[in-house]
Scaffold this motif. Sequence first.
Motif, PDB file in Angstrom:
ATOM      1  N   THR A 294      -3.212   2.118   1.725  1.00  0.00           N
ATOM      2  CA  THR A 294      -3.228   2.795   0.426  1.00  0.00           C
ATOM      3  C   THR A 294      -2.027   2.392  -0.414  1.00  0.00           C
ATOM      4  O   THR A 294      -2.141   2.088  -1.607  1.00  0.00           O
ATOM      5  CB  THR A 294      -3.243   4.320   0.622  1.00  0.00           C
TER       6      THR A 294
ATOM      7  N   SER B 160      -2.371  -0.889  -1.900  1.00  0.00           N
ATOM      8  CA  SER B 160      -3.499  -1.037  -2.804  1.00  0.00           C
ATOM      9  C   SER B 160      -3.050  -0.940  -4.259  1.00  0.00           C
ATOM     10  O   SER B 160      -2.205  -0.119  -4.614  1.00  0.00           O
ATOM     11  CB  SER B 160      -4.540   0.048  -2.521  1.00  0.00           C
ATOM     12  N   PRO B 161      -3.615  -1.764  -5.131  1.00  0.00           N
ATOM     13  CA  PRO B 161      -3.247  -1.690  -6.570  1.00  0.00           C
ATOM     14  C   PRO B 161      -3.713  -0.385  -7.222  1.00  0.00           C
ATOM     15  O   PRO B 161      -3.195  -0.006  -8.271  1.00  0.00           O
ATOM     16  CB  PRO B 161      -3.963  -2.896  -7.171  1.00  0.00           C
ATOM     17  N   GLU B 162      -4.674   0.310  -6.607  1.00  0.00           N
ATOM     18  CA  GLU B 162      -5.149   1.577  -7.169  1.00  0.00           C
ATOM     19  C   GLU B 162      -4.168   2.721  -6.938  1.00  0.00           C
ATOM     20  O   GLU B 162      -4.240   3.751  -7.614  1.00  0.00           O
ATOM     21  CB  GLU B 162      -6.507   1.963  -6.562  1.00  0.00           C
ATOM     22  N   TYR B 163      -3.241   2.534  -5.988  1.00  0.00           N
ATOM     23  CA  TYR B 163      -2.305   3.615  -5.677  1.00  0.00           C
ATOM     24  C   TYR B 163      -1.267   3.739  -6.789  1.00  0.00           C
ATOM     25  O   TYR B 163      -0.582   2.785  -7.137  1.00  0.00           O
ATOM     26  CB  TYR B 163      -1.611   3.353  -4.334  1.00  0.00           C
ATOM     27  N   GLN B 164      -1.150   4.937  -7.352  1.00  0.00           N
ATOM     28  CA  GLN B 164      -0.228   5.179  -8.465  1.00  0.00           C
ATOM     29  C   GLN B 164       0.900   6.132  -8.083  1.00  0.00           C
ATOM     30  O   GLN B 164       1.650   6.569  -8.962  1.00  0.00           O
ATOM     31  CB  GLN B 164      -0.997   5.766  -9.660  1.00  0.00           C
TER      32      GLN B 164
ATOM     33  N   TYR C  46      -2.276  11.220  -4.899  1.00  0.00           N
ATOM     34  CA  TYR C  46      -3.285  10.241  -4.479  1.00  0.00           C
ATOM     35  C   TYR C  46      -4.517  11.018  -4.057  1.00  0.00           C
ATOM     36  O   TYR C  46      -4.439  11.924  -3.221  1.00  0.00           O
ATOM     37  CB  TYR C  46      -2.784   9.380  -3.314  1.00  0.00           C
TER      38      TYR C  46
ATOM     39  N   HIS D  98      -7.971  11.128  -2.193  1.00  0.00           N
ATOM     40  CA  HIS D  98      -8.776  10.437  -1.192  1.00  0.00           C
ATOM     41  C   HIS D  98     -10.184  10.244  -1.733  1.00  0.00           C
ATOM     42  O   HIS D  98     -10.748  11.144  -2.358  1.00  0.00           O
ATOM     43  CB  HIS D  98      -8.822  11.267   0.098  1.00  0.00           C
ATOM     44  N   PRO D  99     -10.771   9.060  -1.532  1.00  0.00           N
ATOM     45  CA  PRO D  99     -12.116   8.809  -2.055  1.00  0.00           C
ATOM     46  C   PRO D  99     -13.121   9.837  -1.527  1.00  0.00           C
ATOM     47  O   PRO D  99     -13.088  10.223  -0.368  1.00  0.00           O
ATOM     48  CB  PRO D  99     -12.437   7.403  -1.526  1.00  0.00           C
TER      49      PRO D  99
END
Length: 289
Positions: free
Chosen positions: A223, A226-230, A250, A252-253
């Motif tokens: 995670t 991952s580039p999606e983690y902000q 974050y 979770h999907p």
Amino acid sequence: MNKRQTRLFAIGSTLVASLVFIGLTIDSHRQFPKLTNAENITPAVTRGNDVWHANNCINCHTLFGEGAYYAPDLTKITQLRGAPYLKAFLQDPERFYDEQRHRRLMPNPDLKDEEIDDLIAFFDWVANVDNQGWPPRPILVTGSSIPGTSLTIAQQDASGPGRTQEQMPPGARPVTGDEDPIALGEALFRTASPACNACHSIAPGVNMAGPTLADLVTRAQQTIASPEYQGEAETVEDFIRESIVAPSAYLHPGDMYSAGGVSFMPTSYGESLTDEQIDQLVQYLASFK
């Protein structure tokens, strides 16, 4: 005793028992307002009670041990699940399980948002009633700890009567302040309020109200990379700590874990746990390789 003495004894015993019963009844009614938090019965609670009855929820669920026992007891549900989760679940129960796989038959009650809010208010009032430990064996969320102990049901069975601490499995032994941080973190996992294992399993593939924590370290590393983690975490430990104190950093999907960009996980751990306790919990969770 002769017949006259026997008759007098029976009459006297009946009178004494009746007086005791009447006294206990009066005392119970005297305590009802305090035990039931009557001052917290708001219009929303009353309306929620009406929603509960109008939809015949008791045909499947139970409150205070009374009901159909077909579905989980909801007496303490707001202490195990937050309002965002309950609202999302009641809006669309089918999002949270596969009926063919799990064989759960929770119908969609088609409630309006106002009705759901009122029902949750009713549940919250029920959860705070002093039921003095009744029912004695409530229906627990899978893996949650037994009230008043730091043991799960499986651990209590494993400990068994007459076993010494040395004979107990490690997870069933009482935790003391001399234990290492991971052992203390494991105890917190079971006994924090609300208990972490009320929503999270540590078994692979077993997702409950929250995702399984098995392989947490590996997933945390993926995670963070991952580039999606902000979020702001740079290490696994930081990621776990962030997930505890700021669960929406974050998401979770999966629609069953959040709604509208807000995690269903309670945000109260940062206040209810000390920094030391959070560190202990992080060390325990970081052991899930």
